[in-house]
Design a protein around this motif. Sequence first.
Motif, PDB file in Angstrom:
ATOM      1  N   ALA A 104       0.749  -1.565   0.394  1.00 29.61           N
ATOM      2  CA  ALA A 104       0.073   0.233  -0.066  1.00 29.61           C
ATOM      3  C   ALA A 104       0.665   1.213   0.302  1.00 29.61           C
ATOM      4  N   TYR A 105       0.645   2.087  -1.146  1.00 31.49           N
ATOM      5  CA  TYR A 105       1.521   2.986  -1.431  1.00 31.49           C
ATOM      6  C   TYR A 105       0.719   4.260  -0.641  1.00 31.49           C
ATOM      7  N   ALA A 106       1.404   4.982   1.274  1.00 32.86           N
ATOM      8  CA  ALA A 106       0.362   5.978   1.590  1.00 32.86           C
ATOM      9  C   ALA A 106       1.737   7.678   0.806  1.00 32.86           C
ATOM     10  N   LEU A 107       0.438   8.241   0.522  1.00 33.38           N
ATOM     11  CA  LEU A 107       1.863   9.717   0.045  1.00 33.38           C
ATOM     12  C   LEU A 107       0.661  10.698   0.882  1.00 33.38           C
ATOM     13  N   SER A 108       1.134  11.491   1.406  1.00 35.64           N
ATOM     14  CA  SER A 108       1.068  12.496   2.194  1.00 35.64           C
ATOM     15  C   SER A 108       0.519  13.465   0.918  1.00 35.64           C
ATOM     16  N   LEU A 109      -0.551  14.149   1.906  1.00 36.06           N
ATOM     17  CA  LEU A 109      -0.620  15.697   0.343  1.00 36.06           C
ATOM     18  C   LEU A 109      -1.022  16.688   1.733  1.00 36.06           C
ATOM     19  N   GLY A 110      -1.224  17.983   1.420  1.00 33.14           N
ATOM     20  CA  GLY A 110      -0.649  19.176   1.644  1.00 33.14           C
ATOM     21  C   GLY A 110      -2.562  19.459   2.465  1.00 33.14           C
ATOM     22  N   SER A 111      -3.021  19.121   1.857  1.00 29.44           N
ATOM     23  CA  SER A 111      -4.872  19.040   2.729  1.00 29.44           C
ATOM     24  C   SER A 111      -5.604  18.008   2.126  1.00 29.44           C
ATOM     25  N   ALA A 112      -7.002  17.394   3.084  1.00 31.26           N
ATOM     26  CA  ALA A 112      -7.972  17.256   2.516  1.00 31.26           C
ATOM     27  C   ALA A 112      -8.493  17.277   1.184  1.00 31.26           C
ATOM     28  N   ALA A 113      -7.837  18.625   0.550  1.00 32.09           N
ATOM     29  CA  ALA A 113      -8.965  18.716  -0.770  1.00 32.09           C
ATOM     30  C   ALA A 113      -7.668  18.030  -1.639  1.00 32.09           C
ATOM     31  N   GLU A 114      -6.818  18.352  -1.365  1.00 30.84           N
ATOM     32  CA  GLU A 114      -5.883  17.131  -2.240  1.00 30.84           C
ATOM     33  C   GLU A 114      -6.012  15.855  -2.419  1.00 30.84           C
ATOM     34  N   VAL A 115      -6.000  15.168  -1.550  1.00 34.50           N
ATOM     35  CA  VAL A 115      -6.429  14.312  -1.190  1.00 34.50           C
ATOM     36  C   VAL A 115      -7.934  13.675  -2.267  1.00 34.50           C
ATOM     37  N   ASP A 116      -8.183  14.447  -1.832  1.00 32.86           N
ATOM     38  CA  ASP A 116     -10.398  14.777  -2.348  1.00 32.86           C
ATOM     39  C   ASP A 116      -9.121  14.475  -3.816  1.00 32.86           C
ATOM     40  N   ALA A 117      -8.871  15.333  -4.597  1.00 28.37           N
ATOM     41  CA  ALA A 117      -8.508  16.062  -5.447  1.00 28.37           C
ATOM     42  C   ALA A 117      -8.000  14.708  -6.222  1.00 28.37           C
ATOM     43  N   LEU A 118      -7.069  14.274  -5.985  1.00 27.41           N
ATOM     44  CA  LEU A 118      -6.292  13.094  -6.816  1.00 27.41           C
ATOM     45  C   LEU A 118      -6.847  11.210  -7.039  1.00 27.41           C
ATOM     46  N   THR A 119      -7.900  11.757  -5.750  1.00 32.65           N
ATOM     47  CA  THR A 119      -8.399   9.630  -4.929  1.00 32.65           C
ATOM     48  C   THR A 119      -9.620   9.876  -6.727  1.00 32.65           C
ATOM     49  N   ASP A 120     -10.459  11.580  -7.067  1.00 30.59           N
ATOM     50  CA  ASP A 120     -11.317  11.894  -8.067  1.00 30.59           C
ATOM     51  C   ASP A 120     -10.691  11.754  -9.225  1.00 30.59           C
ATOM     52  N   ALA A 121      -9.473  12.388  -9.465  1.00 26.44           N
ATOM     53  CA  ALA A 121      -8.764  11.931 -10.463  1.00 26.44           C
ATOM     54  C   ALA A 121      -8.828  10.904 -10.988  1.00 26.44           C
ATOM     55  N   ALA A 122      -8.112   9.577  -9.819  1.00 29.54           N
ATOM     56  CA  ALA A 122      -7.638   8.891 -10.400  1.00 29.54           C
ATOM     57  C   ALA A 122      -8.569   7.582 -10.606  1.00 29.54           C
ATOM     58  N   VAL A 123     -10.572   7.673 -10.103  1.00 28.35           N
ATOM     59  CA  VAL A 123     -11.181   7.253  -9.872  1.00 28.35           C
ATOM     60  C   VAL A 123     -11.889   7.360 -11.323  1.00 28.35           C
ATOM     61  N   ALA A 124     -11.975   8.770 -12.230  1.00 35.00           N
ATOM     62  CA  ALA A 124     -12.349   9.281 -12.988  1.00 35.00           C
ATOM     63  C   ALA A 124     -11.366   8.542 -14.084  1.00 35.00           C
ATOM     64  N   ALA A 125      -9.976   8.224 -14.400  1.00 36.19           N
ATOM     65  CA  ALA A 125      -9.203   7.568 -15.167  1.00 36.19           C
ATOM     66  C   ALA A 125      -9.461   6.298 -14.935  1.00 36.19           C
ATOM     67  N   GLY A 126      -9.487   5.491 -14.150  1.00 35.71           N
ATOM     68  CA  GLY A 126      -9.828   3.664 -14.697  1.00 35.71           C
ATOM     69  C   GLY A 126      -9.576   3.360 -13.391  1.00 35.71           C
ATOM     70  N   ALA A 127      -9.126   3.480 -12.001  1.00 33.73           N
ATOM     71  CA  ALA A 127      -9.252   3.870 -10.694  1.00 33.73           C
ATOM     72  C   ALA A 127     -10.352   3.240  -9.801  1.00 33.73           C
ATOM     73  N   ARG A 128     -10.055   2.137  -9.518  1.00 34.61           N
ATOM     74  CA  ARG A 128     -11.132   1.428  -8.222  1.00 34.61           C
ATOM     75  C   ARG A 128     -11.049   2.451  -6.586  1.00 34.61           C
ATOM     76  N   GLU A 129     -11.999   2.707  -6.259  1.00 35.95           N
ATOM     77  CA  GLU A 129     -12.354   3.094  -4.440  1.00 35.95           C
ATOM     78  C   GLU A 129     -12.597   1.654  -3.718  1.00 35.95           C
ATOM     79  N   GLU A 130     -11.505   1.874  -3.069  1.00 35.24           N
ATOM     80  CA  GLU A 130     -11.863   1.356  -1.734  1.00 35.24           C
ATOM     81  C   GLU A 130     -12.278   2.110  -0.710  1.00 35.24           C
ATOM     82  N   VAL A 131     -13.142   2.203   0.009  1.00 36.33           N
ATOM     83  CA  VAL A 131     -13.916   2.497   0.527  1.00 36.33           C
ATOM     84  C   VAL A 131     -14.098   1.794   2.223  1.00 36.33           C
ATOM     85  N   ASN A 132     -13.129   1.676   3.337  1.00 31.39           N
ATOM     86  CA  ASN A 132     -13.070   1.267   4.550  1.00 31.39           C
ATOM     87  C   ASN A 132     -13.606   2.160   6.032  1.00 31.39           C
TER      88      ASN A 132
END
Length: 138
Positions: free
Chosen positions: A75-103
Amino acid sequence: MSSKMIFINLPVADLDRSKGFYEALGWKVNEDFTDQNAACIVVDDNICLMLLTKDFFTTFSKRPIADTGSQVAAAYALSLGSAAEVDALTDAAVAAGAREEVNDDKRAEEAQVGMHGRTFVDPDGHQWEPFFMDYPGA
C-alpha cells in the motif's frame, strides 16, 4: 536530482495505459528514462514511479510477480498538503479508471486523530492511500 529519492518499481500489464493513467493524475512522464520497457513517472522532486512491463520487471527478481488483481502486495501511502488534495487526487484516479476502496471503520479511526485519507487501486491493482494529517507543531 536530490541526493535521496524514492523510485517505486511497479509491474504493469499495458505500459501506455499505465502512463496515461498516471498522467491523468497530473504526474509527468520523464522521457529521459522512458522507453518500450519502462516509463518514469515523476510524482514530485523526490518520488518517481518506474512503470515496468511485466516481462522487463521479471529481470529485477527471480520471485514471481504478485497477482495484484486479487491480492494486495503493498500500500503506497502519499502524504498531501490538504484534505482537498486527497479528494482531488482520488477523484482524478477514479475518473481515469481506478477503483476506490472504502473502509468506513478505517476512515472513522483516522478522523479521530485528525487524518483524512482515501484509498484507490490503479488499473494494475496497485493500492494507493493518499492522506492528509494536520501535524501539531509542524
